[in-house]
Write a protein that holds these residues in place. Structure first.
Motif, PDB file in Angstrom:
ATOM      1  N   THR A 122      10.757   9.520  -0.817  1.00  0.00           N
ATOM      2  CA  THR A 122      10.504   8.553   0.263  1.00  0.00           C
ATOM      3  C   THR A 122       9.610   7.416  -0.207  1.00  0.00           C
ATOM      4  OG1 THR A 122       8.651   9.901   1.083  1.00  0.00           O
ATOM      5  CG2 THR A 122      10.807  10.269   2.082  1.00  0.00           C
ATOM      6  N   VAL A 123       8.727   7.685  -1.166  1.00  0.00           N
ATOM      7  CA  VAL A 123       7.883   6.624  -1.725  1.00  0.00           C
ATOM      8  C   VAL A 123       8.710   5.710  -2.619  1.00  0.00           C
ATOM      9  CG1 VAL A 123       5.970   6.124  -3.308  1.00  0.00           C
ATOM     10  CG2 VAL A 123       5.716   7.894  -1.569  1.00  0.00           C
ATOM     11  N   TRP A 124       9.489   6.289  -3.501  1.00  0.00           N
ATOM     12  CA  TRP A 124      10.230   5.511  -4.488  1.00  0.00           C
ATOM     13  C   TRP A 124      11.381   4.727  -3.874  1.00  0.00           C
ATOM     14  CZ3 TRP A 124      10.867   9.940  -8.634  1.00  0.00           C
ATOM     15  CH2 TRP A 124       9.615  10.242  -9.154  1.00  0.00           C
ATOM     16  N   TYR A 125      12.054   5.343  -2.897  1.00  0.00           N
ATOM     17  CA  TYR A 125      13.278   4.722  -2.377  1.00  0.00           C
ATOM     18  C   TYR A 125      13.268   4.475  -0.870  1.00  0.00           C
ATOM     19  CZ  TYR A 125      15.014   6.243  -6.940  1.00  0.00           C
ATOM     20  OH  TYR A 125      15.171   6.441  -8.278  1.00  0.00           O
ATOM     21  N   GLY A 126      12.286   5.007  -0.163  1.00  0.00           N
ATOM     22  CA  GLY A 126      12.306   4.917   1.292  1.00  0.00           C
ATOM     23  C   GLY A 126      11.302   3.976   1.902  1.00  0.00           C
ATOM     24  N   GLY A 127      10.544   3.256   1.092  1.00  0.00           N
ATOM     25  CA  GLY A 127       9.603   2.271   1.626  1.00  0.00           C
ATOM     26  C   GLY A 127       8.235   2.804   1.998  1.00  0.00           C
ATOM     27  N   ARG A 128       7.972   4.076   1.744  1.00  0.00           N
ATOM     28  CA  ARG A 128       6.665   4.651   2.055  1.00  0.00           C
ATOM     29  C   ARG A 128       5.637   4.226   1.010  1.00  0.00           C
ATOM     30  NH1 ARG A 128       5.637  11.140   3.155  1.00  0.00           N
ATOM     31  NH2 ARG A 128       3.361  11.027   3.541  1.00  0.00           N
ATOM     32  N   ARG A 129       4.430   3.954   1.434  1.00  0.00           N
ATOM     33  CA  ARG A 129       3.375   3.555   0.499  1.00  0.00           C
ATOM     34  C   ARG A 129       2.862   4.774  -0.279  1.00  0.00           C
ATOM     35  NH1 ARG A 129       0.788  -1.313   0.964  1.00  0.00           N
ATOM     36  NH2 ARG A 129       1.462  -2.664   2.686  1.00  0.00           N
ATOM     37  N   PRO A 130       2.624   4.631  -1.574  1.00  0.00           N
ATOM     38  CA  PRO A 130       2.085   5.760  -2.347  1.00  0.00           C
ATOM     39  C   PRO A 130       0.610   5.978  -2.034  1.00  0.00           C
ATOM     40  CG  PRO A 130       2.286   3.818  -3.744  1.00  0.00           C
ATOM     41  CD  PRO A 130       2.910   3.463  -2.418  1.00  0.00           C
ATOM     42  N   PHE A 131       0.144   7.204  -2.259  1.00  0.00           N
ATOM     43  CA  PHE A 131      -1.277   7.499  -2.099  1.00  0.00           C
ATOM     44  C   PHE A 131      -2.094   6.576  -3.002  1.00  0.00           C
ATOM     45  CE2 PHE A 131       0.081  12.042  -1.047  1.00  0.00           C
ATOM     46  CZ  PHE A 131      -0.071  11.836   0.317  1.00  0.00           C
ATOM     47  N   VAL A 132      -3.230   6.146  -2.499  1.00  0.00           N
ATOM     48  CA  VAL A 132      -4.089   5.240  -3.266  1.00  0.00           C
ATOM     49  C   VAL A 132      -4.482   5.857  -4.603  1.00  0.00           C
ATOM     50  CG1 VAL A 132      -6.321   4.062  -3.271  1.00  0.00           C
ATOM     51  CG2 VAL A 132      -4.953   4.126  -1.176  1.00  0.00           C
ATOM     52  N   LEU A 133      -4.688   7.173  -4.628  1.00  0.00           N
ATOM     53  CA  LEU A 133      -5.127   7.838  -5.855  1.00  0.00           C
ATOM     54  C   LEU A 133      -4.062   7.817  -6.953  1.00  0.00           C
ATOM     55  CD1 LEU A 133      -7.009  10.947  -4.384  1.00  0.00           C
ATOM     56  CD2 LEU A 133      -7.995   8.859  -5.340  1.00  0.00           C
ATOM     57  N   LEU A 134      -2.809   7.521  -6.588  1.00  0.00           N
ATOM     58  CA  LEU A 134      -1.746   7.467  -7.590  1.00  0.00           C
ATOM     59  C   LEU A 134      -1.749   6.155  -8.364  1.00  0.00           C
ATOM     60  CD1 LEU A 134       1.300   9.016  -5.658  1.00  0.00           C
ATOM     61  CD2 LEU A 134      -0.140  10.122  -7.375  1.00  0.00           C
ATOM     62  N   ARG A 135      -2.353   5.128  -7.807  1.00  0.00           N
ATOM     63  CA  ARG A 135      -2.282   3.799  -8.418  1.00  0.00           C
ATOM     64  C   ARG A 135      -2.973   3.726  -9.780  1.00  0.00           C
ATOM     65  NH1 ARG A 135      -3.316   0.456  -2.748  1.00  0.00           N
ATOM     66  NH2 ARG A 135      -1.468   1.302  -1.701  1.00  0.00           N
ATOM     67  N   PRO A 136      -4.178   4.331  -9.940  1.00  0.00           N
ATOM     68  CA  PRO A 136      -4.767   4.329 -11.298  1.00  0.00           C
ATOM     69  C   PRO A 136      -3.902   5.072 -12.307  1.00  0.00           C
ATOM     70  CG  PRO A 136      -6.416   4.893  -9.645  1.00  0.00           C
ATOM     71  CD  PRO A 136      -5.093   4.917  -8.953  1.00  0.00           C
ATOM     72  N   LEU A 137      -3.189   6.118 -11.851  1.00  0.00           N
ATOM     73  CA  LEU A 137      -2.305   6.856 -12.752  1.00  0.00           C
ATOM     74  C   LEU A 137      -1.125   5.994 -13.190  1.00  0.00           C
ATOM     75  CD1 LEU A 137      -2.236  10.362 -11.007  1.00  0.00           C
ATOM     76  CD2 LEU A 137      -3.582   9.650 -12.984  1.00  0.00           C
ATOM     77  N   GLU A 138      -0.635   5.165 -12.269  1.00  0.00           N
ATOM     78  CA  GLU A 138       0.448   4.242 -12.625  1.00  0.00           C
ATOM     79  C   GLU A 138      -0.030   3.248 -13.683  1.00  0.00           C
ATOM     80  OE1 GLU A 138       3.470   0.923 -10.643  1.00  0.00           O
ATOM     81  OE2 GLU A 138       1.607   1.447  -9.646  1.00  0.00           O
ATOM     82  N   ALA A 139      -1.236   2.710 -13.488  1.00  0.00           N
ATOM     83  CA  ALA A 139      -1.777   1.747 -14.452  1.00  0.00           C
ATOM     84  C   ALA A 139      -1.939   2.392 -15.828  1.00  0.00           C
ATOM     85  CB  ALA A 139      -3.111   1.204 -13.950  1.00  0.00           C
TER      86      ALA A 139
END
Length: 343
Positions: A10-27
């Motif tokens: 749902t996050v990747w394809y459904g428009g749901r926002r990811p948890f804030v804590l995931l953003r540093p992991l993405e970086a």
């Protein structure tokens, strides 16, 4: 873990926002993969280059795109041109006691992975499995005189030289939210598409970029220059009994649709188009099936993907069938591969 998989979908394809804590992991993930590729570009003398040219078939996104049917199509088309083909694969979902492993009639999906086993059974070409792609390529070449090596799902494995890269993308899912793991489905930043040779879009009807993917690119920053596009479609060939009895025919009726693949919705759509009324029974990608998984599916036929069938056949499922499919592409892709690699 099903809830976790559902959350990411749902996050990747459904428009749901990811948890804030995931953003540093993405970086962090973006830095790691970018550094890995930069190391490859700046120090290519340390990369192993097999004698035969290497054709990489891979994804820039996580999940099912139609990569395995495309790989089988490429193998069969190259064989028809009189070329000697071998395949190397990581063997995801399998765990062997020792690597590398040359797949043969005694190999099990639990050891070599479901996709490599399916490729071997469908095409008959030598397939070597090893998490170390360099080791796999060396072993494959030591026992075979080849014209070309196909590296299955090898786009991000930079220790092995590649002569040509093909990326497969699903027309419906595209690049999702355009973000890298874990916030999005991208294995590498979108700009990676600038450096691949060919882009195959599963479900597309023309060699122009589908409008939904074009809009995704505009929103998330399209590469400056896209590779050559090729449309691909998956055709349902027939429904085959797990028992192996070719004379058996499964008439159109209500069936359980079992799919342990990255994008089960496409499988269910295909089954429906063939004429079956599908009761959907999805499982995680590369699921290790057990007899208990089918305990509540005794009253109707069970139709699964061919990738799942290579694992389920040993369970002796008497009401089991699988849908055999093939990729449909214009011959220009093979012509362009042969021309670019100079075979």
């Amino acid at each position: 873990m099903a809830w976790l998989e559902s959350y990411f979908q749902t996050v990747w394809y459904g428009g749901r926002r990811p948890f804030v804590l995931l953003r540093p992991l993405e970086a962090l993930y973006r830095r790691v993969v970018s550094k890995k590729r930069q190391t490859f570009l700046s120090n290519q003398s340390s990369i192993y280059k097999p004698r035969a040219p290497v054709l990489v078939v891979g994804n820039i996104t996580v999940g099912g795109t139609g990569k395995t049917p495309l790989t089988i199509h490429l193998i069969e088309a190259l064989l028809e041109r009189g070329l000697r083909v071998g395949v190397i694969s990581r063997g995801y979902g399998g765990k062997a006691s020792k690597y590398p492993v040359l797949i043969d009639e005694r190999s099990a999906a639990s050891e070599v992975g479901d996709e490599p086993l399916m490729i071997s059974q469908r095409t008959g070409v030598p397939v070597v499995v090893d998490p170390d792609r360099v080791s796999a390529a060396k072993f494959l070449e030591s026992a075979n005189d080849l014209d070309i090596i196909i590296s299955d799902d090898g786009l991000q494995h930079y220790k092995l030289w590649r002569s040509l890269e093909i990326v497969v993308m699903d027309v419906t899912r595209g690049i999702g939210n355009g973000r890298c793991l874990p916030c999005g489905p991208l294995r590498e930043p979108l700009c990676r598409l600038e450096s691949v040779d060919f882009l195959v879009i599963n479900g597309a009807n023309t060699s122009t970029l589908p409008s939904n993917i074009e809009s995704q690119f505009r929103v998330h920053g399209a590469p400056l220059e896209l590779p050559t596009l090729y449309p691909m479609n998956i055709r349902a060939d027939d429904v085959v009994a797990l028992s192996g009895r070719e004379q058996e025919v499964l008439e159109c009726q209500e069936v359980y649709g079992v799919a342990g693949i990255g994008n089960p919705s496409r499988f269910y759509t295909t089954l429906s188009e063939v004429g079956y009324q599908v009761i959907e029974r999805p499982f995680p990608d590369h699921h290790h099936f057990q007899q208990s998984d089918f305990s509540l599916m005794q009253d109707k036929p069970v139709v699964m993907t061919e990738k799942d069938a290579v694992k389920v056949v040993s369970l002796g499922l008497v009401n089991g069938w699988y849908l055999r499919v093939s990729a449909q592409l214009e011959s220009t892709l093979i012509d362009d591969i042969i021309s670019k690699i100079s075979l």
